[in-house]
Write a protein that holds these residues in place. Sequence first.
Motif, PDB file in Angstrom:
ATOM      1  N   MET A   1     -25.865 -44.932  12.133  1.00 37.00           N
ATOM      2  CA  MET A   1     -26.340 -43.804  12.934  1.00 37.00           C
ATOM      3  C   MET A   1     -27.866 -43.739  12.887  1.00 37.00           C
ATOM      4  SD  MET A   1     -25.515 -39.712  12.501  1.00 37.00           S
ATOM      5  CE  MET A   1     -26.258 -39.666  10.873  1.00 37.00           C
ATOM      6  N   LYS A   2     -28.484 -43.784  14.055  1.00 36.45           N
ATOM      7  CA  LYS A   2     -29.929 -43.654  14.158  1.00 36.45           C
ATOM      8  C   LYS A   2     -30.279 -42.250  14.652  1.00 36.45           C
ATOM      9  CE  LYS A   2     -30.796 -48.540  15.199  1.00 36.45           C
ATOM     10  NZ  LYS A   2     -31.381 -49.497  16.187  1.00 36.45           N
ATOM     11  N   VAL A   3     -31.515 -41.833  14.381  1.00 33.76           N
ATOM     12  CA  VAL A   3     -31.981 -40.516  14.810  1.00 33.76           C
ATOM     13  C   VAL A   3     -33.221 -40.706  15.681  1.00 33.76           C
ATOM     14  CG1 VAL A   3     -32.754 -38.234  14.099  1.00 33.76           C
ATOM     15  CG2 VAL A   3     -31.147 -39.509  12.657  1.00 33.76           C
ATOM     16  N   PHE A   4     -33.203 -40.077  16.861  1.00 35.45           N
ATOM     17  CA  PHE A   4     -34.327 -40.142  17.792  1.00 35.45           C
ATOM     18  C   PHE A   4     -34.784 -38.723  18.124  1.00 35.45           C
ATOM     19  CE2 PHE A   4     -31.772 -43.935  18.517  1.00 35.45           C
ATOM     20  CZ  PHE A   4     -32.722 -44.948  18.524  1.00 35.45           C
TER      21      PHE A   4
ATOM     22  N   ASN B   1     -32.087 -21.073  13.177  1.00 33.93           N
ATOM     23  CA  ASN B   1     -32.215 -20.587  11.805  1.00 33.93           C
ATOM     24  C   ASN B   1     -31.056 -21.001  10.905  1.00 33.93           C
ATOM     25  OD1 ASN B   1     -34.326 -19.195  13.108  1.00 33.93           O
ATOM     26  ND2 ASN B   1     -33.018 -17.400  13.395  1.00 33.93           N
ATOM     27  N   ASP B   2     -30.172 -21.873  11.397  1.00 30.98           N
ATOM     28  CA  ASP B   2     -29.080 -22.362  10.579  1.00 30.98           C
ATOM     29  C   ASP B   2     -29.197 -23.885  10.448  1.00 30.98           C
ATOM     30  OD1 ASP B   2     -28.482 -22.875  13.223  1.00 30.98           O
ATOM     31  OD2 ASP B   2     -26.568 -21.839  13.231  1.00 30.98           O
ATOM     32  N   ALA B   3     -28.115 -24.586  10.179  1.00 31.92           N
ATOM     33  CA  ALA B   3     -28.177 -26.029   9.968  1.00 31.92           C
ATOM     34  C   ALA B   3     -26.856 -26.664  10.343  1.00 31.92           C
ATOM     35  CB  ALA B   3     -28.526 -26.332   8.509  1.00 31.92           C
ATOM     36  N   ILE B   4     -26.897 -27.970  10.565  1.00 35.81           N
ATOM     37  CA  ILE B   4     -25.705 -28.723  10.926  1.00 35.81           C
ATOM     38  C   ILE B   4     -25.758 -30.074  10.216  1.00 35.81           C
ATOM     39  CG2 ILE B   4     -26.786 -29.757  12.981  1.00 35.81           C
ATOM     40  CD1 ILE B   4     -24.036 -29.497  14.365  1.00 35.81           C
ATOM     41  N   LYS B   5     -24.583 -30.623   9.925  1.00 43.30           N
ATOM     42  CA  LYS B   5     -24.503 -31.878   9.178  1.00 43.30           C
ATOM     43  C   LYS B   5     -23.783 -32.938   9.988  1.00 43.30           C
ATOM     44  CE  LYS B   5     -23.224 -33.586   4.567  1.00 43.30           C
ATOM     45  NZ  LYS B   5     -22.701 -33.174   3.237  1.00 43.30           N
ATOM     46  N   PHE B   6     -24.389 -34.129  10.065  1.00 47.07           N
ATOM     47  CA  PHE B   6     -23.777 -35.303  10.669  1.00 47.07           C
ATOM     48  C   PHE B   6     -23.757 -36.399   9.602  1.00 47.07           C
ATOM     49  CE2 PHE B   6     -26.213 -33.200  14.072  1.00 47.07           C
ATOM     50  CZ  PHE B   6     -25.226 -32.970  15.011  1.00 47.07           C
ATOM     51  N   GLU B   7     -22.579 -36.657   9.042  1.00 45.59           N
ATOM     52  CA  GLU B   7     -22.449 -37.680   8.004  1.00 45.59           C
ATOM     53  C   GLU B   7     -23.467 -37.442   6.882  1.00 45.59           C
ATOM     54  OE1 GLU B   7     -22.542 -41.523   9.876  1.00 45.59           O
ATOM     55  OE2 GLU B   7     -21.055 -40.966  11.372  1.00 45.59           O
TER      56      GLU B   7
ATOM     57  N   LYS C   1     -25.987 -29.489   1.515  1.00 46.98           N
ATOM     58  CA  LYS C   1     -26.343 -30.698   0.782  1.00 46.98           C
ATOM     59  C   LYS C   1     -25.428 -30.891  -0.418  1.00 46.98           C
ATOM     60  CE  LYS C   1     -30.453 -33.322  -0.342  1.00 46.98           C
ATOM     61  NZ  LYS C   1     -31.931 -33.338  -0.346  1.00 46.98           N
ATOM     62  N   THR C   2     -24.764 -32.023  -0.464  1.00 49.52           N
ATOM     63  CA  THR C   2     -23.854 -32.325  -1.565  1.00 49.52           C
ATOM     64  C   THR C   2     -24.267 -33.568  -2.335  1.00 49.52           C
ATOM     65  OG1 THR C   2     -22.419 -33.609  -0.082  1.00 49.52           O
ATOM     66  CG2 THR C   2     -21.890 -31.274  -0.371  1.00 49.52           C
TER      67      THR C   2
END
Length: 231
Positions: A1-4, A106-112, A157-158
């Motif tokens: 997975m790349k991030v752009f 103001n929140d967060a999301i997780k991708f892998e 974060k884990t």
Amino acid sequence: MKVFAISDLHLSVNNPKPMDIFGPTWEGYLDKIVQDWKSKVSEEDVVLMCGDFSWAMHLEDAIADFEMIKALPGKKVIIRGNHDYWWKSISAVRNILPFGFYAIQNDAIKFEDLIVCGTRLWNLPDGNKPQSPEDEKIYRRELIRLEMTLQNAMKLKTNNEKVICMLHYPPYTFKEEDNEITQMLENYGVDCVVYGHIHAFCKQNLILTKNNVNYYLSSCDIVGNQLIEIN
């Protein structure tokens, strides 16, 4: 997975607003972005868009702009910019988003192994140009929102996930000096910061590493209407 990342698209499908009045960099800029996007991004990748997505004044008018981008590959994450007047409540925004779009406020999301958080921010205090009382009020409120989004990122974060913070406004002045924003980002262990808002005569580095945090400027006209890869 790349991030752009790419930001400040200023789309206006329903009410066309010619961007080339702002200079030759904007001539055919959307075609250039789409072509570059298709050449780089896969469906597994993430594309961060740091505000000023649409010129629409009302939420329903922004739907056509989302429809224009939804066919492009990748997961699209957006935050609010100062010109996103259509952006009302976050729940209303999320209700109209096409599949594959994610809105952060103001929140967060997780991708892998990637955590993305973000907020709009505001004009920073500058010793050469004191803030107005209204600007200072908004800026202080945005500092609270920045800490809120960072706290939510930490809850996700884990392990050793990379943390990217999306901002619309720059996290420092053109002098690129340390301040309470950069200190907060460092304290929460953010790996990368992506921001936009700046146009035309840019006085900042496009990529800057400060105290182990990588900062990326992603305004489309500044980066040549190409997606930048976030490492």
